[in-house]
Design an enzyme around this catalytic site. Sequence first.
Site, mmCIF file in Angstrom:
data_model
loop_
_atom_site.group_PDB
_atom_site.id
_atom_site.type_symbol
_atom_site.label_atom_id
_atom_site.label_comp_id
_atom_site.label_asym_id
_atom_site.label_seq_id
_atom_site.Cartn_x
_atom_site.Cartn_y
_atom_site.Cartn_z
ATOM 1 N N LYS A 97 14.831 63.860 19.024
ATOM 2 C CA LYS A 97 15.140 64.642 20.233
ATOM 3 C C LYS A 97 14.878 66.128 19.987
ATOM 4 O O LYS A 97 15.291 66.676 18.958
ATOM 5 C CB LYS A 97 16.601 64.413 20.639
ATOM 6 N N SER A 156 20.863 62.983 29.006
ATOM 7 C CA SER A 156 19.771 63.901 28.721
ATOM 8 C C SER A 156 18.735 63.379 27.729
ATOM 9 O O SER A 156 17.593 63.835 27.749
ATOM 10 C CB SER A 156 20.338 65.207 28.184
ATOM 11 N N SER A 213 24.990 61.296 27.151
ATOM 12 C CA SER A 213 23.542 61.511 27.015
ATOM 13 C C SER A 213 22.821 60.579 26.045
ATOM 14 O O SER A 213 21.601 60.629 25.948
ATOM 15 C CB SER A 213 23.257 62.953 26.613
#
Lengths: 99, 496
Positions: free
Chosen positions: B79, B154, B178
Amino acid sequence: MSAITRDEVAHLARLSRLALTDDELDHYATQLDAIIESVAKVAEVAAEDVPPSSHALPLTNVFRADEVQPGLAPEQALSGAPAVEDDRFRVPRILGEEA
Amino acid sequence: MSLIRKTAAELGTMVASGEVTAVEVAEAHLDRMAEVEPKVNAFLHVDRETTLEQARAVDARLRAGEKLGPLAGVPIAHKDIFTTRDMPTTAASKILKGWRPPYDATVTARLRAAGLVILGKTNLDEFAMGSSTENSAYGTTRNPWDLSRVPGGSSGGSSAAVAAYEAPLSTGTDTGGSIRQPASVTGIVGMKPTYGGSSRYGLIAFASSLDTPGPFARNVLDAALLHEAFSGHDPMDSTSIDAPVPSVVEAARTPDVAGMRIGVVKEFSGEGYQPGVLARYHEAVQLLESLGAKVVEVSCPSFLTALPAYYLIAPSECSSNLARFDAMRYGLRVGDDGTRSAEEVMALTRAAGFGPEVKRRIMLGTYALSSGYYDAYYGQAQKVRTVISREFEAAFHQVDVLVSPTTPTTAFPIGERADDPMAMYLADLCTIPSNLAGNAAMSVPVGLADEDGLPVGLQIMAPVLADDRCYRVGAAVEQALESRWGGPLLKEAPSL
């Protein structure tokens, strides 16, 4: 009655260092009003006698041993800087003209 | 079977035995990425040569006889909110466009030490604020199950990359859901470890009392292997727990819930939930009962006020954390023409560099922390946080784990909630309580909703530092369902 006025949103934008346009202020004033109205539901929880939690877990301050350790070299620390002068961060003027 | 369809555990074994090299495994995944990225857009940064260089180094370490972990040579999608020395780190924000951090996050460093090969940096909602990846400054990621739908957020780039077989593993961060919500809507496994169980050092901060790094994988065992690889105490993070990592891998290999007490959260069901989500959820609960678990209903009324409390606490912390983007030391600088003051440059830069959701949250947090409003908003939200923690504690006296749907609906269409913040926030309704209380929670796939054929996730919540219970229950559900389905749920996904 609205929870927050456009003037208050303009004040928040100034405090937040966000140079917003008039259109943006109109837009955010409407949205923030709806959000604040919704989050105000926290008041419905009876919690007068409950201590606040800033954190999920019990925390104690943590110190490391006071020993010199290698850090970033100046060129590494400055590698992402928007402007550099003489191995330093170059910034716009910080004091007003009259200062 | 091609390398991209293998599990991470299988790939690790194959690399360790010399059956394939880390370079061959990386190349197979880089080729898959080249093929499907134009459709999925899971990655913000891919650099074939940097990745192959890492793979060659892992092969060399193995040849030299270095003892690496079970994931050595396994590729991973990372990420883009964790700092990486050899790749840009942007948090999907224009304010950090092209930024090359001078240091690695602890999670990044541990991936490297374990011999994992980083394939690239994945897309996210800007600064991890969102539930759809639509808040990325660099375009949205698409759900591999249906390219017109969101992959959750997210960590939507990370969930999509794993679901699209671009990577067997990926990293995420979970502040309000998320990891679990994107895992749920893409049909994969996602785990939010106990807060403090995984290090925040080098994780670009959104809400420091909530942010928790965790793994994504296509099965429970792979998630456990990754969890173990990057978790554990870190002296660089003052809120890191100085305790052994719960034995998650062993738990993932023990799919047995006989005699376990499982609590069904009464408040997370009914109105507002998609019928197909509830149908799969209720079946999963019955399945656990048929496997020998003792299922009881548990009422946690304060969980319904977790969402408003979160939307005061997280924005408050974000307004403070994001003050560091001041246009002075790194990142974007706009309007520095020699006439403007530092403060004017700062305000112009932040207005140009932050997207709408980030601006909304900074202003909301600034409001909640203002004198005159502090007690009614931030202060009261902190008290609600205590009430929620106490309800968890009481519940965990009665049961070993709690379960709920992970999110009220399946993946929603791109654009549907993009300009309606309150509708977007509802995606995290069931996941937020565990962030506020800091306990462990996982999402595992439990089937497809009848009305749209899209994946549904079961959330399993366990007490603080009992992360292993999530893996044990998750593994039991996975084993029973896969034997019913004749393989993993993802085999039902379109081939792209």
